[in-house]
Design an enzyme around this catalytic site. Sequence first.
Site, short mmCIF file in Angstrom:
data_model
loop_
_atom_site.label_atom_id
_atom_site.label_comp_id
_atom_site.label_asym_id
_atom_site.label_seq_id
_atom_site.Cartn_x
_atom_site.Cartn_y
_atom_site.Cartn_z
N LEU A 132 13.87 60.15 17.43
CA LEU A 132 12.96 61.05 16.73
C LEU A 132 13.61 62.42 16.60
O LEU A 132 14.27 62.90 17.52
CB LEU A 132 11.64 61.18 17.48
CG LEU A 132 10.81 59.92 17.61
CD1 LEU A 132 9.49 60.24 18.30
CD2 LEU A 132 10.55 59.27 16.27
N ASN A 149 4.93 44.45 21.11
CA ASN A 149 4.23 45.50 21.87
C ASN A 149 3.02 46.02 21.09
O ASN A 149 1.97 46.29 21.67
CB ASN A 149 5.17 46.65 22.21
CG ASN A 149 6.12 46.31 23.33
OD1 ASN A 149 5.87 45.41 24.12
ND2 ASN A 149 7.23 47.02 23.40
N ASP A 195 16.62 58.15 26.00
CA ASP A 195 16.01 57.55 27.19
C ASP A 195 16.11 58.46 28.41
O ASP A 195 16.32 58.01 29.53
CB ASP A 195 16.63 56.17 27.48
CG ASP A 195 16.40 55.20 26.34
OD1 ASP A 195 15.31 55.24 25.74
OD2 ASP A 195 17.30 54.41 26.04
N ALA A 226 14.19 64.92 23.58
CA ALA A 226 15.26 64.95 22.57
C ALA A 226 16.47 64.11 22.96
O ALA A 226 17.35 63.88 22.13
CB ALA A 226 15.68 66.39 22.31
N GLY A 227 16.54 63.62 24.19
CA GLY A 227 17.68 62.82 24.62
C GLY A 227 17.48 61.34 24.34
O GLY A 227 16.48 60.92 23.74
N ASN A 231 7.54 55.85 24.97
CA ASN A 231 8.47 54.80 24.57
C ASN A 231 8.66 53.86 25.74
O ASN A 231 8.49 54.25 26.90
CB ASN A 231 9.81 55.41 24.16
CG ASN A 231 10.72 54.42 23.45
OD1 ASN A 231 10.27 53.39 22.94
ND2 ASN A 231 12.00 54.72 23.41
N THR A 232 9.03 52.63 25.43
CA THR A 232 9.42 51.69 26.46
C THR A 232 10.92 51.50 26.40
O THR A 232 11.54 51.70 25.35
CB THR A 232 8.74 50.31 26.28
OG1 THR A 232 9.17 49.74 25.05
CG2 THR A 232 7.23 50.43 26.30
N HIS A 233 11.48 51.09 27.51
CA HIS A 233 12.91 50.79 27.56
C HIS A 233 13.12 49.59 28.47
O HIS A 233 12.57 49.56 29.58
CB HIS A 233 13.71 51.99 28.08
CG HIS A 233 15.17 51.74 28.08
ND1 HIS A 233 15.92 51.70 26.92
CD2 HIS A 233 16.03 51.46 29.09
CE1 HIS A 233 17.17 51.42 27.24
NE2 HIS A 233 17.27 51.27 28.54
N MET A 240 13.49 51.71 16.74
CA MET A 240 14.91 51.78 17.07
C MET A 240 15.64 52.98 16.46
O MET A 240 16.83 52.93 16.21
CB MET A 240 15.60 50.47 16.64
CG MET A 240 15.08 49.25 17.37
SD MET A 240 15.13 49.38 19.17
CE MET A 240 16.88 49.33 19.46
N LYS A 241 14.90 54.06 16.26
CA LYS A 241 15.52 55.30 15.78
C LYS A 241 15.12 56.43 16.72
O LYS A 241 14.03 56.43 17.29
CB LYS A 241 15.02 55.65 14.37
CG LYS A 241 15.39 54.68 13.29
CD LYS A 241 16.57 55.18 12.50
CE LYS A 241 16.84 54.40 11.24
NZ LYS A 241 17.08 52.98 11.39
#
Length: 190
Positions: free
Chosen positions: A94, A16, A146, A143-144, A108-110, A91-92
């Site tokens: 924040l 990406n 995804d 904060a969650g 972010n992508t998912h 992969m962490k």
Amino acid sequence: MTRTPIAVLISGTGSNLAALLRAAEEPGCPYDVVGVIADRPAPGLEHARAAGIPTDVVRLADHPDRPAWDRALAEVVTRWNPELLVLAGFMKLLGPPLLEAFGGRILNTHPALLPSFPGAHGVRDALAHGVKITGVSVIEVDAGVDTGRILAQAAVEVLEDDTEATLHERIKAVEQPLLVNVVQRLAAAL
């Protein structure tokens, strides 16, 4: 035209990131990548280094606890004064320092159509549930896990013979232009 500075966080191969860097070379692109940070010595950092972009590695293991790592990561990111922060295979989760400093400006992508299949195994979970359509989401990070506001989505058909690897590769092919489009749109608006 003044370009919007963005910083990118990665953990892996940086596909990406490479797409964002290719787009940044195009005339009229509204952003510049000003720094790339990884949470481990990730091979994707080579994309940034090859483009002459500063890099840093902020490893969790190098800090006494998670809050110290969160603060160190925020310090490195803010050093480059980005307007947008893009998680590109990071992969962490924040922590509060970055969420507070960049609230509403972290993407972010998912690899799934959220809110379906959140978490680290979106592709595997989609296959396990037998869905016929999955896809990719670009979200605003909160904060969650995804759970942020969905900014864009694109569907990807699940084929009968798909494995986690083959489906993930087809999702990446859709994910990269979608991410670039969202970053360009948001950068142009800043």
